[in-house]
Design an enzyme around this catalytic site. Structure first.
Site, PDB file in Angstrom:
ATOM      1  CE  LYS A 192      30.982  34.142  64.107  1.00  0.00           C
ATOM      2  NZ  LYS A 192      32.034  33.576  65.008  1.00  0.00           N
ATOM      3  CD  GLU A 248      33.859  31.561  49.441  1.00  0.00           C
ATOM      4  OE1 GLU A 248      34.965  31.015  49.391  1.00  0.00           O
ATOM      5  OE2 GLU A 248      33.540  32.384  50.333  1.00  0.00           O
ATOM      6  N   GLY A 297      32.746  28.020  63.393  1.00  0.00           N
ATOM      7  CA  GLY A 297      31.787  27.596  62.378  1.00  0.00           C
ATOM      8  C   GLY A 297      31.480  26.111  62.402  1.00  0.00           C
ATOM      9  NE  ARG A 298      37.231  23.465  63.411  1.00  0.00           N
ATOM     10  CZ  ARG A 298      37.792  24.680  63.438  1.00  0.00           C
ATOM     11  NH1 ARG A 298      37.291  25.661  62.685  1.00  0.00           N
ATOM     12  NH2 ARG A 298      38.827  24.919  64.206  1.00  0.00           N
ATOM     13  CD  GLU A 358      37.869  25.021  59.065  1.00  0.00           C
ATOM     14  OE1 GLU A 358      37.865  25.193  57.821  1.00  0.00           O
ATOM     15  OE2 GLU A 358      36.947  25.401  59.800  1.00  0.00           O
ATOM     16  CG  HIS A 362      29.308  -3.188  45.615  1.00  0.00           C
ATOM     17  ND1 HIS A 362      29.284  -4.389  44.945  1.00  0.00           N
ATOM     18  CD2 HIS A 362      28.478  -3.341  46.689  1.00  0.00           C
ATOM     19  CE1 HIS A 362      28.467  -5.225  45.559  1.00  0.00           C
ATOM     20  NE2 HIS A 362      27.968  -4.613  46.623  1.00  0.00           N
ATOM     21  CE  LYS A 420      37.829  33.282  53.216  1.00  0.00           C
ATOM     22  NZ  LYS A 420      37.178  33.140  54.534  1.00  0.00           N
TER      23      LYS A 420
END
Length: 533
Positions: A206, A212, A266-267, A356, A387, A497
């Site tokens: 954005k 990152e 964002g999510r 979040e 398993h 951050k």
């Protein structure tokens, strides 16, 4: 695309009696084996259809009385009113003073969704048209073989999950890759299988300043420039951002930038230009089906809540069963097990969406919530999980609710495989609920009474995937309202951050470390002495 704040700030907390009512809920104390045997009608009564989804909570520890009590808590919390406020564009995200408009992203053309005094639906469809133009150009260009999405968090998890889920619907020529981790191994492994002349990069940020994302984007930029020259940046990169200046400085023409809005978290953003990689993979028509699927769940919410029919709202029912497990019974985690290899990344997407959103400990007014909120969401596809962690689910000391997701038909045409897969899904649901008594061999005893919800559909299509995601978005919303928290901020990601920004210069420097605690100083000193070695 920001605007002056004109919307109503909707920060009213639920009625103060909500937590007391929730804590006063009396759980069902009978074994699921007995509930199913004594009331076989629950196998039909506790099933609902929303769009193409068959939602089955008959193996949950509830009865008619408890479900009525749980829905009463949701009603007292004002779920219907908060949903109406969100639809009206009120600022239901008060800590950031923002509206919450992800439903506007899938609103059909010609409808209205007003945020801050502006009907945003025309803007949304303008961006969709721009996305379609980019997607069609890339899909039609036979020289392009690879599409690399560079983003993190919601700019990665949603699109990555969706592209993987809908691989059967994807363009046969194009390979889609996702780079999110600042660990250089992530982008190095992707670049190792791509060629600069046949790769397109989508940089999703954005602010176009996420550390990152920009670190990875600059590495990709150098890779392209070293092979093709500076002019290739404009040809090989697409920006999804709101900062034209930074996009221009990177070397991308802002005229081709795809934007989104601050009322999209964002999510919740896979429906927007953040989902460009998905649109490229499945085509604009497939993406339209994806949006239409989500809209079916939106319409279920709207139709049932507009006139207070909480008893007919399957989303509210599932949300309140989740709250029963977390806040009343103290069950701290939930497993999500899709019996579909295509949905391997769904648990990761739901981790961000739920943890979040609702991993909060204070109410809208800043007071302690008073009950446990979001638990840990985790999972892997079946039958692999059988398993691995299913031993814990069946015989462990903790009761862990499970969501089992499956489909009647697979896209691969290997019917024998799919029959076996689906039989395993049903067998696990049955075994978890009923167990098996073995008084003589305690190691072979299965107590049962382990709850599960079945989410089924005929097949995994773009529309069905949209329905699955939207279902969980609305569950998160309902639970946040009942807990009285802001499900749409994420301040918990900020502190680490910020500290990273202070630590990085010290890692590569040689100066004193007075600004850090003793443990951090020792770790920095160790890194300095071993760095690069």
């Amino acid at each position: 695309m920001g605007r002056a704040r004109l919307g109503t700030v909707h920060a009213v907390e639920p009625h103060p009696d909500v937590v007391r009512r929730l804590l006063a809920v009396e759980p069902v104390r009978r074994h699921l084996r007995d509930l199913l045997a004594d009331d076989p009608g629950r196998a039909e009564r506790y099933v609902a259809t929303v769009g193409d989804l068959r939602l089955d909570w008959s193996r949950q520890p509830v009865d008619d009385r408890l479900l009525a009590d749980l829905r009463g808590v949701a009603e007292a919390a004002g779920v219907a009113g908060r949903f109406a406020a969100m639809q009206a564009g009120d600022h239901v995200n008060p800590t950031e003073d923002r509206a919450v408009g992800h439903m506007a992203l899938r609103a059909p053309a010609g409808t209205s969704f007003v945020i801050d005094g502006v009907d945003v639906v025309p803007e949304v469809h303008a961006v969709l048209r721009d996305m379609a133009a980019v997607a069609e150009r890339i899909r039609a260009d036979g020289s392009i073989t690879d599409v690399v999405n560079i983003g993190i968090g919601g700019s990665d998890l949603g699109p990555a999950m969706a592209v993987s889920a809908l691989a059967d619907h994807a363009h046969p020529r194009l390979r889609t890759h996702f780079v999110s981790n600042v660990d250089g191994d992530d982008i190095a492994r992707v670049l190792a299988v791509c060629e600069p002349s046949s790769t397109v990069f989508i940089v999703v940020s954005k602010t176009f300043g996420t550390v990152e994302t920009l670190t990875n984007a600059r590495t990709a930029r150098r890779w392209v420039v070293d092979a093709l020259g500076e002019h290739a940046v404009a040809e090989r990169f697409v920006a999804v951002s709101t900062d034209a200046g930074r996009v221009r400085d990177f070397g991308i023409d802002p005229e081709g930038m795809l934007g989104f809005w601050d009322w999209v978290g964002g999510r919740f953003s896979v429906w927007s230009a953040v989902g460009l990689s998905l649109m490229i993979a499945i085509g604009p028509d497939g993406f339209s089906d994806f949006l239409a699927g989500a809209r079916l769940v939106d319409e279920h919410m709207s139709a049932t809540l507009s006139d207070g029919r909480l008893d007919e709202n399957a989303v509210v029912t599932l949300a309140m069963i989740g709250i029963l497990h977390r806040s009343v019974l103290g069950r701290a985690s939930r497993a999500v097990v899709p019996y579909s290899a295509a949905l391997a990344r769904l648990p990761a997407h739901l981790q961000q969406l739920e943890m979040e959103s609702n991993g909060k400990s204070v109410t809208l007014g800043g007071a302690p919530v008073g009950v446990p909120t979001s638990g840990v969401v985790w999972g892997e596809p079946g039958t692999n999980g059988q398993h691995a962690f299913f031993q814990l689910l069946h015989q462990g000391t903790d009761v862990i609710p499970v969501d089992l997701i499956g489909f009647a038909t697979a896209g691969h045409g290997l019917g024998g495989h799919h029959d076996l897969l689906f039989s395993n899904l049903l067998a696990q649901a049955q075994a978890l609920a009923l167990g098996r008594r073995s008084a003589d061999e305690p190691h072979r005893n299965f107590d049962g009474d382990r709850p599960s919800t079945l989410i089924l559909a005929e097949r995994l299509t773009p529309s069905v995937l949209g329905q699955l995601i939207a279902l969980h978005e609305h569950i998160v919303f309902v639970q946040g309202v009942v807990w009285g928290i802001d499900s749409f901020d994420q301040w918990g990601v900020e502190l680490g951050k910020e500290l990273s920004g202070r630590i990085t210069p010290d890692l590569i420097g040689s100066g004193p470390l007075d600004g850090h605690d003793a443990a951090t100083r020792a770790a920095i000193e160790w890194y300095r002495s071993h760095r690069g070695g």
